[in-house]
Motif scaffolding. Sequence first.
Motif, PDB file in Angstrom:
ATOM      1  N   GLU A  94       0.848  -1.193   0.000  1.00  0.00           N
ATOM      2  CA  GLU A  94       0.000   0.000   0.000  1.00  0.00           C
ATOM      3  C   GLU A  94       0.885   1.247   0.000  1.00  0.00           C
ATOM      4  OE1 GLU A  94      -3.146   0.255   2.911  1.00  0.00           O
ATOM      5  OE2 GLU A  94      -3.441  -1.910   2.840  1.00  0.00           O
ATOM      6  N   ALA A  97       2.639   1.663  -3.496  1.00  0.00           N
ATOM      7  CA  ALA A  97       1.686   2.134  -4.511  1.00  0.00           C
ATOM      8  C   ALA A  97       1.404   3.625  -4.326  1.00  0.00           C
ATOM      9  CB  ALA A  97       0.391   1.332  -4.427  1.00  0.00           C
ATOM     10  N   HIS A 139       5.014  -5.762  -9.512  1.00  0.00           N
ATOM     11  CA  HIS A 139       5.068  -5.313  -8.118  1.00  0.00           C
ATOM     12  C   HIS A 139       6.451  -4.756  -7.764  1.00  0.00           C
ATOM     13  CE1 HIS A 139       1.108  -6.608  -6.567  1.00  0.00           C
ATOM     14  NE2 HIS A 139       1.169  -7.476  -7.569  1.00  0.00           N
ATOM     15  N   GLU A 182      -7.223  -6.460 -11.724  1.00  0.00           N
ATOM     16  CA  GLU A 182      -6.874  -5.839 -10.442  1.00  0.00           C
ATOM     17  C   GLU A 182      -5.639  -4.953 -10.580  1.00  0.00           C
ATOM     18  OE1 GLU A 182      -6.432  -9.234  -7.913  1.00  0.00           O
ATOM     19  OE2 GLU A 182      -8.525  -9.848  -8.176  1.00  0.00           O
ATOM     20  N   HIS A 183      -4.735  -5.315 -11.473  1.00  0.00           N
ATOM     21  CA  HIS A 183      -3.534  -4.508 -11.695  1.00  0.00           C
ATOM     22  C   HIS A 183      -3.850  -3.200 -12.424  1.00  0.00           C
ATOM     23  CE1 HIS A 183      -0.302  -7.926 -11.329  1.00  0.00           C
ATOM     24  NE2 HIS A 183      -0.822  -7.572 -10.174  1.00  0.00           N
ATOM     25  N   ILE A 186      -4.629  -0.137 -10.323  1.00  0.00           N
ATOM     26  CA  ILE A 186      -3.433   0.301  -9.599  1.00  0.00           C
ATOM     27  C   ILE A 186      -2.605   1.200 -10.507  1.00  0.00           C
ATOM     28  CG2 ILE A 186      -1.279  -0.425  -8.491  1.00  0.00           C
ATOM     29  CD1 ILE A 186      -2.669  -3.108  -7.841  1.00  0.00           C
ATOM     30  N   ALA A 198      -4.398   4.679  -5.662  1.00  0.00           N
ATOM     31  CA  ALA A 198      -3.374   3.647  -5.851  1.00  0.00           C
ATOM     32  C   ALA A 198      -3.274   2.760  -4.618  1.00  0.00           C
ATOM     33  CB  ALA A 198      -2.028   4.296  -6.152  1.00  0.00           C
ATOM     34  N   ARG A 199      -3.289   3.385  -3.451  1.00  0.00           N
ATOM     35  CA  ARG A 199      -3.218   2.616  -2.206  1.00  0.00           C
ATOM     36  C   ARG A 199      -4.429   1.696  -2.073  1.00  0.00           C
ATOM     37  NH1 ARG A 199      -5.748   2.136   1.913  1.00  0.00           N
ATOM     38  NH2 ARG A 199      -7.134   3.871   1.377  1.00  0.00           N
ATOM     39  N   ALA A 201      -6.453   0.558  -4.431  1.00  0.00           N
ATOM     40  CA  ALA A 201      -6.469  -0.489  -5.458  1.00  0.00           C
ATOM     41  C   ALA A 201      -5.497  -1.609  -5.112  1.00  0.00           C
ATOM     42  CB  ALA A 201      -6.132   0.113  -6.822  1.00  0.00           C
ATOM     43  N   MET A 202      -4.335  -1.248  -4.573  1.00  0.00           N
ATOM     44  CA  MET A 202      -3.376  -2.269  -4.156  1.00  0.00           C
ATOM     45  C   MET A 202      -3.931  -3.074  -2.988  1.00  0.00           C
ATOM     46  SD  MET A 202      -0.448  -3.734  -4.662  1.00  0.00           S
ATOM     47  CE  MET A 202       0.690  -2.641  -5.543  1.00  0.00           C
ATOM     48  N   HIS A 205      -6.486  -5.520  -4.250  1.00  0.00           N
ATOM     49  CA  HIS A 205      -5.826  -6.593  -4.996  1.00  0.00           C
ATOM     50  C   HIS A 205      -5.267  -7.655  -4.055  1.00  0.00           C
ATOM     51  CE1 HIS A 205      -3.193  -8.735  -7.661  1.00  0.00           C
ATOM     52  NE2 HIS A 205      -2.097  -8.131  -7.253  1.00  0.00           N
TER      53      HIS A 205
END
Length: 228
Positions: A94, A97, A139, A182-183, A186, A198-199, A201-202, A205
């Motif tokens: 998190e 991202a 990642h 899911e990526h 992000i 971004a946080r 979405a990560m 995921h």
Amino acid sequence: MRRNGRPRGATAASRIYADLRAELVSLVRRPGEPISEAQIATAYGVSRTPVREAILKLSDEGLVEIFPQSGIFVSRIPVAALPETIIIRKSLEETTARMAAEHATSSQVLSLRAILERQREACAAKDREAFHQADELFHAGIAEVAGYPGIWKLILQVKVHVDRFRRLTLPQIGRMTEVIGEHEPILTAIERRDTDGARAAMASHLERLLDDISEIQTLNPECFDQPS
């Protein structure tokens, strides 16, 4: 099968360790499967000494179990340890991202998008190994963009059993397509410099891994160390 080349000394132990570790994490060697030091020594053209050195190192990582008088076996995945490890990874990623969204350049976003395209190609080809490798690059790339590649190195140290578990999720129908889905948010949030997006979405995921544990354990009970 005999391996190409004949490693020597410390090099032999290092190579055998790396090869065996890759086979264990990728589930080429399945949980519960016996391991023969003699067969490995013959395959590499070495004595048992470097093989034993590699086996002991893998035992320290919890990837193999050594039973005196019984033999050496691939360890089963410790299901009780998975949630904590996933939560640790989620917390760290998190952060990467969010920071990637703060610092990403246009060229870095393009590089991440190219990795995502590699995942799509691997998915279309049903190449789970290539898909997994692209996933790792995605990642790791986010941590690099964030400016803290050491965070990914730390994650690598703790997620070995999660990687084994994740290999069991990929054969599920539609799972690789879902991972790409899911990526994408992000990366979109990183591109838009949306730190909160971004946080989130990560987090979403990686939370999926927590949701998958029970189902994957039910489908592959022989792969997991059942709590007593």
